[in-house]
Design a protein around this motif. Sequence first.
Motif, short mmCIF file in Angstrom:
data_model
loop_
_atom_site.label_atom_id
_atom_site.label_comp_id
_atom_site.label_asym_id
_atom_site.label_seq_id
_atom_site.Cartn_x
_atom_site.Cartn_y
_atom_site.Cartn_z
N MET A 162 0.82 -1.19 0.00
CA MET A 162 0.00 0.00 0.00
C MET A 162 0.87 1.26 0.00
N LEU A 207 5.57 10.68 -8.13
CA LEU A 207 5.45 10.90 -9.57
C LEU A 207 4.57 12.11 -9.88
N TYR A 208 3.42 12.18 -9.21
CA TYR A 208 2.51 13.26 -9.57
C TYR A 208 2.98 14.60 -9.02
N THR A 214 3.95 1.56 -0.89
CA THR A 214 4.72 1.71 -2.12
C THR A 214 3.86 2.37 -3.19
N GLY A 215 2.63 1.87 -3.34
CA GLY A 215 1.74 2.48 -4.32
C GLY A 215 1.50 3.94 -4.01
N LEU A 216 1.19 4.21 -2.76
CA LEU A 216 0.94 5.58 -2.35
C LEU A 216 2.17 6.45 -2.59
N PHE A 251 4.73 5.96 -4.65
CA PHE A 251 4.92 6.15 -6.09
C PHE A 251 4.02 7.27 -6.60
N ALA A 252 2.73 7.17 -6.23
CA ALA A 252 1.77 8.15 -6.72
C ALA A 252 2.18 9.55 -6.27
#
Lengths: 195, 110, 381, 635
Positions: free
Chosen positions: B86, B96-97, B88-90, B92-93
């Motif tokens: 979770m 990147l953004y 990692t996804g968060l 990354f988001a």
Amino acid sequence: MTAVAHSTTMGLDNRKLGMWVFLASEFLFFGAFMSAYLLYIDTTNRGPGIEIFDIPFTSVSSFVLLMSSLTMVLAHNSHLRGDMRRMRLWVLATAGQGMVFLGGQVYEFTVFFREGLDLTQSPFASSFYFLAGFHGAHVAIGVLLLLGLYSLSLTGKIKPGQDVKTEIIGLYWHFVDIIWVILFTVVYLIPELRV
Amino acid sequence: MSTSGTQAADAVEHEAHGGHHPTPTEYVRIALILAVLTALEVSTYYFDFGRAGIPLLIILMVIKFIMVAGSFMHLRYDTKLFGRFMYTGLGFAIVLYTATLLIFVVDANQ
Amino acid sequence: MNLGSDSQADARHSRQPAPRPGRRPGRRPGRRPGRIALLLGVALVLAACSGEQNALDPAGPYAQRPHDLILYVFGIGALVFVLVQGLILYTSFRYRRREGDDSMPEQVHGNTKLEIVWTLIPAIILAAIAVPTVQMIFEQMDEPEVDFLTVEVIGHRWWFEYYYPDYDIYTANEMAIPVGMPVRLEMTATDLARSPDLGVIHSFWIPRLAGKQDLVPGHTTYLNLQADIPGRFIGQCAEYCGLSHANMRARVEAMDMADFETWVAAQRTPATVPADGTLEARGRELFGDLGARQACASCHQVWEGNGLRGPGQGPDLTHLMSRIEFAGAIHDMTPENLRAWLKDPNSMKPMQYEVNGIGMPNLNLDDDELDALTAYLLSLR
Amino acid sequence: MATMTAAETGQSRLRPSKPTGFLSWVATTDHKRIGILYFWTVLVFFFIGGVESSLMRAQLAQAELSLITPEIYNQMFTMHGITMVFLVVMPFAAAFFNYLLPLMIGARDVAFPRLNAFSYWFYLFGGIFLYSSFFLGGAPNGSWVGYAPLSSDAVSNMAFYAVGLQILGVSSLASAVNFIVTILNMRAPGMTFMRMPMMVWMALTTSFLLLFAVPIIAVALFMLQFDAVFDAQFFQPASGGDPILYQHLFWLFGHPEVYIMILPAMGIVSEVMPTFSRKPLFGYAAMAFAGAAIGFIGFGVWAHHMFTSAIGPVPRAAFAVATMFIAVPTGIKIFNWVFTMWGGRIRFTTAMLFSVGFVSMFTIGGLSGVVHSIVPHNAQQHDTYFVVAHFHYVLFGGALFGLISGVYYWYPKVTGRLMSEKLGKFHFWTWLLGFNLTFGPMHMSGLLGQPRRTSVLPGELGTTVETYNLLSSLGVIVLAVSASVFLYNLLRSMKHGEASGDDPWDARTIEWMTATPPKVHNFDVIPVITARDEFWHRKYAESDQHIPVAVPVGASVDHDEHDGDVGHIHMPDPSLWPAIHTLGVMPLGYGLVYANWLLIGIGLVWMVAGVFGWIIEPLAEGDDDEPALVGAATH
């Protein structure tokens, strides 16, 4: 049951692991919509902007969604204890709150639309409808899952020992909830402070 | 052989955190705290917190996020791996953004 | 820059005979370091120095600097290439299994020292090329430090429009610039308000003068270029922009300052109005009124001195004959070509007028109208 | 080909149980059969993509030709790009992963067999959907990157692109989740991360890249499609929308996508090279982490595709530096491959030749990649044939060489027969020649000023450029001949190839330990893993000088507690629901393209009903979970 049962390598349920893996990728999905929204927040093309938001109304529906997480977790808890009657009750309550949230969103969109915030009006309008709308779509899928869970447990297809199913639907539901925790703050509250 | 291992897996899992599931009362307590935090959030709309407003909202958001993820999603009791996915996804988001939006901001100022 | 443009009596612009392609430019002295290393790269490059749209044959500093840098990188690349490919070939031959050899090799699992070596060495090489690269990025994009000419470039489907804000000149396809002076292009793509062309992304590229830079609707982008020798430099749109992307060419006509001043003066003069009763006058009439059909003047401007000079939906035709090519600079400006174009534009350059309103419609002109309009266009010098 | 034992599936009424025939393929949930389905579908699309490129090369063989109209040309290059990226290279890798992952990690199937079938059907229908556009007013012609606002112009037909890619994205995302769970959770006892074959490592990395990259393109495509069909304003400058946002979103996905395509090939090469060099992979740990590093850094370099776009000098500089440093892990990999061969006894089979070709050609593509990061000169190369040359060296010379190497290597595993080495070597050398002839000259024609995506070769570029183009076009003929030989070899060897036996290459990894072709349950006994290259270590002990010494056959075999009676191993049941459910995406897709709410509704209802059927489908042997409770729990 097979004769060669060996436990999974990490001792985790495949489906639960799969759901977590999927949820990890969902952050990237909502993040992209959110960056578009933040980029376009002032690009209203002479149409309505963030002042159109009705904070008290959205607060109520946000609160309902937040509380649905509580009923969801209670449903799982009941399932864990084998109390299928309570489990069904809580599942229904959760789905009901989800529908209330969705109804609120439909109402909100209708009002905005009447006030001139058309999808084709401006990049702000497009990105707002997409961000909130795709969250709504996630809630709708969640409601469908919950209703499916309810009817399957009613017909005895889902049994007391199979709480993993309730658990992964719960994971999805809570995820949709925490996305809204972020959206409510970033989309509605913080911009409102600048008005 | 997708199915044969799951029983054992579930057994392991229940064993691993079976005793640590919060009781319904605890869940309700957590929900109450969440409700209070939400009320605090909404109050920024009615009262002027000045400069503190935005940081306050962000802090409240993070607290709510962690509470729901930790308690309702059982991250606190489950294997660390799930949390890692979770976050990692968060992460990354966010990275990147933020970088993407920064590019727009930097360029707009040139 | 200050040009006494009004003093020009003769509005006719005598074109510069363009130096022909393939001419080697004088290499500018005192350039970047690193040229030495690159024998192989240079040999490769020199073998390829022909053709007009050649990135390896720079004719101005904004093309020369990246060129020098890339030679240095090509040199390093060639070295690495020879090394790695040599190693692969050597290993393949040296360690191939011989007929009848069934022995087993030693089971080597790795070597930490080697790993460190081939991690560090590439990293160092890359650092060595990163530093000059980063420096040059800013150098190339910053406003020139000396006096420069500004030209606004607007990308249309499928032609480039140029506007000289200092002189209030509009022209198309061919951009005139003075030799030896930096030119800063302020570029964007057209917008919906002005033309049915949606406004899509293009890229302006004259390889011998500078690298390319996209033209993005809603943004202004900048590109510096400079020609150190007079001549005609060719290029084309480099970002896919739809049907006739291949037919969207760009030209830069670099001329000595005096010639440039002459050109500017000529462009600033209003178009001559043909004498009554001539074929040209009939053409001028048709230009403004084609009855039920769309008139040329609804998209194209011929500025005759009254009113504002402004951009039209199509190219400005006031001094059409001062250009060598037309239709996205793919056809020579000959009477035959012009007549054929007026007769059936789509056959000479595919466009989307029927579906999208982009480009030139077929106006169904009869022979008399074609003659008159062609004559009129030929009079716009 | 794998056959299915139906013995244990007979009792389920609602599930198709015939072991052979058309329906058995539609209903299959066997990872091996799904892998085979992927493979043949890929070959069909590869053929179509090849025809498209041949048409383009014919048009550009000489200056100012007009063999095909610009309308057709623009559709050709758009569809060629989409086809090769999304319908060939990516699913080609999926074919390998499907067939091999469970075998390599010692599992009986993937974690979610029905989801696996779902991925395949989504891929197939996505491809059919995209190609149906040819019959519905023309294929998309806005290039594979689909830059807005050009692609939101109805004339570009990019609605088909947006929806079609969305469908393919669902397929990729589902298989990514499936593979990640499979690799993490289904390994045989003793198969630790550091004992996994390198191919499995690369599959894991690839799946993570997909997991995080696909949602980004999904968003970009949603926006694009709503701009194109429903007049949303995301990228429309007229109302303040910003086309650059699309570019960012596309390349946030698009760059990881590049590594999604190359990493599987790297995995294959890392299996082939050790086998034929008779040495373990050099620097295993470095290889695994370099792969992960490539994937990770790959997320941080997207804007290097936008160096000539509307971004300022600061991001240009930052992304230039980031881009350069991706060369470091790539270099590590190349050197490790070479040193895997170093000191070995290299057998140059066709598979090995393709692997060596991969390393060599990929190096060239890598070097021209570094050249792109020199931003000031990137402005000269960008969108020219130099770039076309670069990415074909990476994707054709790289990915495809690696994947074809894998075909030659694992063909006997799938069919039990060897492909002809003679034809194979002919294939390799003509392939290498044709490839370099086609794409080598493009480096030069690009630097000499030829932009890509132009439907005509302008005569004004000069005769040198023309010559280079002619060479490129001639190269395509060589490639076509070569590909025909490959296809002939593939088909012919299925029946007439030399029988391979279980272990034709003296291989190292456990997929060669089981029967060839593998039985439906893969392993009679799940092997217990004690070492990296487990199979090799079962065959050879090592002397003091680390020289392998053969051990007696059978000395180290997992004890078969069933004495060969494996009829009762329960395998996932076949199911028609994945195919049925997935078919609903067709009406949904057309509905979205034509803004037809009725079709959208039909598609949605169909798919929801499909999921429902999927969920309540009875299983042959009790429910998925807690089977022991089935009898007890009746309320």
